[in-house]
Motif scaffolding. Structure first.
Motif, mmCIF file in Angstrom:
data_model
loop_
_atom_site.group_PDB
_atom_site.id
_atom_site.type_symbol
_atom_site.label_atom_id
_atom_site.label_comp_id
_atom_site.label_asym_id
_atom_site.label_seq_id
_atom_site.Cartn_x
_atom_site.Cartn_y
_atom_site.Cartn_z
ATOM 1 N N ARG A 11 5.774 4.056 13.234
ATOM 2 C CA ARG A 11 5.481 2.875 13.928
ATOM 3 C C ARG A 11 4.268 2.785 14.693
ATOM 4 N NH1 ARG A 11 8.849 -1.177 13.291
ATOM 5 N NH2 ARG A 11 10.794 0.508 13.209
ATOM 6 N N GLY A 12 3.596 1.770 14.510
ATOM 7 C CA GLY A 12 2.265 1.641 15.232
ATOM 8 C C GLY A 12 1.174 2.019 14.229
ATOM 9 N N ARG A 13 1.481 2.621 12.990
ATOM 10 C CA ARG A 13 0.444 2.953 12.022
ATOM 11 C C ARG A 13 -0.069 1.863 11.169
ATOM 12 N NH1 ARG A 13 0.667 8.720 10.694
ATOM 13 N NH2 ARG A 13 1.476 9.557 12.665
ATOM 14 N N VAL A 14 -1.160 1.727 10.617
ATOM 15 C CA VAL A 14 -1.582 0.696 9.737
ATOM 16 C C VAL A 14 -1.986 1.236 8.501
ATOM 17 C CG1 VAL A 14 -3.338 -1.254 9.288
ATOM 18 C CG2 VAL A 14 -2.387 -0.844 11.651
ATOM 19 N N ALA A 15 -1.438 0.894 7.473
ATOM 20 C CA ALA A 15 -1.432 1.384 6.031
ATOM 21 C C ALA A 15 -2.048 0.375 5.159
ATOM 22 C CB ALA A 15 -0.217 2.090 5.536
ATOM 23 N N LEU A 32 6.808 3.263 3.246
ATOM 24 C CA LEU A 32 6.122 3.268 4.533
ATOM 25 C C LEU A 32 6.668 2.277 5.428
ATOM 26 C CD1 LEU A 32 2.397 3.346 3.048
ATOM 27 C CD2 LEU A 32 3.684 5.240 4.293
ATOM 28 N N GLY A 33 7.331 1.167 4.913
ATOM 29 C CA GLY A 33 7.960 0.269 5.713
ATOM 30 C C GLY A 33 9.103 0.643 6.416
ATOM 31 N N GLU A 34 9.910 1.746 5.445
ATOM 32 C CA GLU A 34 11.431 2.232 6.001
ATOM 33 C C GLU A 34 10.871 3.151 7.217
ATOM 34 O OE1 GLU A 34 13.990 3.623 2.305
ATOM 35 O OE2 GLU A 34 12.300 4.842 2.838
ATOM 36 N N ALA A 35 9.731 3.589 7.450
ATOM 37 C CA ALA A 35 9.230 4.391 8.202
ATOM 38 C C ALA A 35 8.705 3.600 9.734
ATOM 39 C CB ALA A 35 8.289 5.619 7.949
ATOM 40 N N ALA A 65 5.636 -7.305 0.124
ATOM 41 C CA ALA A 65 5.483 -7.351 1.717
ATOM 42 C C ALA A 65 6.702 -7.666 2.205
ATOM 43 C CB ALA A 65 4.256 -8.424 1.987
ATOM 44 N N GLU A 66 7.489 -8.606 1.548
ATOM 45 C CA GLU A 66 8.776 -9.099 2.368
ATOM 46 C C GLU A 66 9.821 -7.824 2.125
ATOM 47 O OE1 GLU A 66 8.202 -13.866 0.681
ATOM 48 O OE2 GLU A 66 9.979 -12.292 -0.286
ATOM 49 N N LEU A 67 9.639 -7.053 1.068
ATOM 50 C CA LEU A 67 10.447 -5.899 1.180
ATOM 51 C C LEU A 67 10.304 -4.943 2.396
ATOM 52 C CD1 LEU A 67 12.654 -4.008 -0.347
ATOM 53 C CD2 LEU A 67 10.709 -3.116 -2.010
ATOM 54 N N VAL A 68 8.812 -4.855 2.450
ATOM 55 C CA VAL A 68 8.311 -3.717 3.499
ATOM 56 C C VAL A 68 9.216 -4.393 4.972
ATOM 57 C CG1 VAL A 68 6.394 -3.193 4.921
ATOM 58 C CG2 VAL A 68 6.240 -3.310 2.509
ATOM 59 N N THR A 69 8.926 -5.692 5.094
ATOM 60 C CA THR A 69 9.398 -6.348 6.427
ATOM 61 C C THR A 69 11.166 -6.061 6.552
ATOM 62 O OG1 THR A 69 7.822 -7.820 6.561
ATOM 63 C CG2 THR A 69 9.584 -8.230 7.810
ATOM 64 N N GLY A 72 12.225 -2.709 7.385
ATOM 65 C CA GLY A 72 11.858 -2.393 9.214
ATOM 66 C C GLY A 72 10.376 -2.328 9.426
ATOM 67 N N GLY A 73 9.521 -2.510 8.425
ATOM 68 C CA GLY A 73 7.973 -2.452 8.824
ATOM 69 C C GLY A 73 7.478 -3.792 8.818
ATOM 70 N N THR A 74 6.207 -3.947 8.754
ATOM 71 C CA THR A 74 5.703 -5.257 8.567
ATOM 72 C C THR A 74 4.598 -5.175 7.625
ATOM 73 O OG1 THR A 74 5.535 -5.270 11.349
ATOM 74 C CG2 THR A 74 4.157 -6.964 9.996
ATOM 75 N N GLY A 75 5.196 -6.213 6.423
ATOM 76 C CA GLY A 75 4.430 -6.325 5.547
ATOM 77 C C GLY A 75 3.457 -7.605 5.551
ATOM 78 N N ILE A 76 2.095 -7.311 5.046
ATOM 79 C CA ILE A 76 1.287 -8.112 5.120
ATOM 80 C C ILE A 76 0.506 -8.497 3.700
ATOM 81 C CG2 ILE A 76 -0.996 -9.038 6.087
ATOM 82 C CD1 ILE A 76 -0.366 -7.106 8.479
ATOM 83 N N PRO A 77 0.699 -9.376 2.965
ATOM 84 C CA PRO A 77 0.377 -9.593 1.477
ATOM 85 C C PRO A 77 -1.175 -10.068 1.557
ATOM 86 C CG PRO A 77 1.719 -11.474 1.946
ATOM 87 C CD PRO A 77 1.473 -10.624 3.332
ATOM 88 N N LEU A 78 -2.052 -9.484 0.681
ATOM 89 C CA LEU A 78 -3.478 -9.950 0.565
ATOM 90 C C LEU A 78 -3.799 -9.840 -0.755
ATOM 91 C CD1 LEU A 78 -5.248 -8.477 3.645
ATOM 92 C CD2 LEU A 78 -4.335 -10.812 3.362
ATOM 93 N N GLN A 79 -4.050 -10.688 -1.518
ATOM 94 C CA GLN A 79 -4.503 -11.022 -2.891
ATOM 95 C C GLN A 79 -6.026 -10.215 -3.052
ATOM 96 O OE1 GLN A 79 -4.720 -14.763 -5.096
ATOM 97 N NE2 GLN A 79 -4.015 -13.565 -6.929
ATOM 98 N N VAL A 80 -6.146 -9.317 -3.948
ATOM 99 C CA VAL A 80 -7.263 -8.663 -3.930
ATOM 100 C C VAL A 80 -7.830 -7.999 -5.318
ATOM 101 C CG1 VAL A 80 -8.979 -6.905 -3.190
ATOM 102 C CG2 VAL A 80 -7.435 -8.178 -1.402
ATOM 103 N N ASP A 81 -8.695 -8.614 -6.028
ATOM 104 C CA ASP A 81 -9.111 -7.712 -7.163
ATOM 105 C C ASP A 81 -10.171 -6.722 -6.801
ATOM 106 O OD1 ASP A 81 -10.223 -6.844 -9.721
ATOM 107 O OD2 ASP A 81 -10.818 -8.674 -10.486
ATOM 108 N N HIS A 82 -9.451 -5.424 -7.164
ATOM 109 C CA HIS A 82 -10.173 -4.257 -6.438
ATOM 110 C C HIS A 82 -11.522 -3.859 -7.483
ATOM 111 C CE1 HIS A 82 -7.703 -2.773 -3.072
ATOM 112 N NE2 HIS A 82 -7.003 -3.833 -3.692
ATOM 113 N N LEU A 83 -11.827 -4.559 -8.553
ATOM 114 C CA LEU A 83 -12.867 -4.379 -9.399
ATOM 115 C C LEU A 83 -14.035 -5.322 -8.632
ATOM 116 C CD1 LEU A 83 -12.005 -4.111 -12.927
ATOM 117 C CD2 LEU A 83 -12.892 -2.367 -11.770
#
Length: 307
Positions: A11-15, A32-35, A65-69, A72-83
């Protein structure tokens, strides 16, 4: 013996889970959301479109992100192409603006399942492979990790205690003595283990930890589809002479859900002595033995012990 995750361990950590759309990435984000963590879920497949993805699949970062939330966590979806270096730097800028720093970075970017080919195409000489496909495997499996680390590690080392996790296939020891499918695949999966070692060398001075973790035989969405089963009836794939799909080989009995490796990473992140893992290469099963967690069905599978 039943095991239940601690809903406040992170709780309070950002991943940031880079490559969180499906498979191990989704499982890691969920664990990570479970935690209780805040989990930024990145990937190319979004409800707004997945034209950049190498897969035509239904999974999206929003679902993750919805599954994370929901867990019990907070899920934030951001679309990114990592190339896309500019896109990843924009991600870093947004993370700095919204959160200041990050505590956990998971590099689970891959996207080359189709390019690596089906089993009948494995173990051919590299000159019989399409060169463009092979070079893209390297780009998807190595360049993405380097780009993401280059842009996001400054946020991880802003305060001591950060954790970088590199997800690969096979430990350093296993891959050092085992040829992995093709020259291109072999190079990627060995290189990612070395990335964790190299990053760990640099991060240690900043009080951060880098580790490479491999799942066993992962029951990803794609793997379940390959055998024509779901998570609810996955054992049906082991039945001989199936009429509704191919029969999985016996080692599939030791397969694991994507949540299993995720619970291992959550356990490391919650461990105040996580620095002891720095530069190491381990399996999800190794972590289960160390920390005592189970897969979602209460099992502790170890696909690497089946040979």
């Amino acid at each position: 013996m039943s095991w239940t995750p601690d809903p406040d361990a992170l709780r309070g950590r950002v991943a940031v889970v880079a490559g969180a759309t499906r498979g191990a990435g989704r499982g890691i984000a969920a664990a990570l959301g479970e935690a209780g963590a805040t989990v930024v879920c990145t990937g190319r497949s979004s409800r707004s479109g997945n034209a950049q993805s190498d897969y035509d699949r239904p999974e999206t970062i929003e679902e993750t992100a919805e599954l994370v939330t929901a867990l019990g966590g907070t899920g934030i979806p951001l679309q990114v192409d990592h190339l896309d270096v500019a896109a990843v730097q924009s991600l870093a800028d947004r993370l700095r603006r919204d959160h200041g720093t990050i505590d956990i970075l998971v590099n689970d970017i891959w996207g080359a399942e189709k390019l690596k080919g089906p089993p009948p195409t494995w173990n051919r000489p590299m000159w019989e492979h399409d060169l463009d496909d092979g070079l893209r495997i390297l780009r998807l499996g190595i360049d993405t990790h380097l780009i993401t680390s280059h842009c996001l590690l400054p946020l991880l080392v802003a305060r001591r205690g950060g954790l970088l996790v590199e997800i690969t296939d096979g430990t350093t020891d296993f891959n050092a003595t085992t040829y992995r499918l093709s020259v291109f695949y072999d190079l990627v999966k060995s290189a990612v283990n070395r990335l964790a070692y190299s990053h760990g060398h640099e991060l240690e001075a900043f009080g951060a930890t880098a580790i490479a973790v491999t799942p066993g035989w992962l029951r990803s969405e794609m793997m379940l589809d390959n055998y024509g089963v779901t998570e609810d009836n996955w054992r049906d794939a082991l039945a001989p002479d199936r009429s509704d799909g191919p029969t999985a080989p016996p080692p599939f009995a030791a397969s694991e859900t994507p949540r299993y490796i995720g619970r291992g990473i959550a356990a490391i992140a919650a461990d105040e002595a996580r620095g002891r893992w720095n530069q190491r290469s381990i399996t999800a099963a190794d972590l289960a033995r160390e920390y005592g967690f189970t897969d979602i069905d209460g099992r502790r599978p170890d696909g690497w012990s089946t040979g």
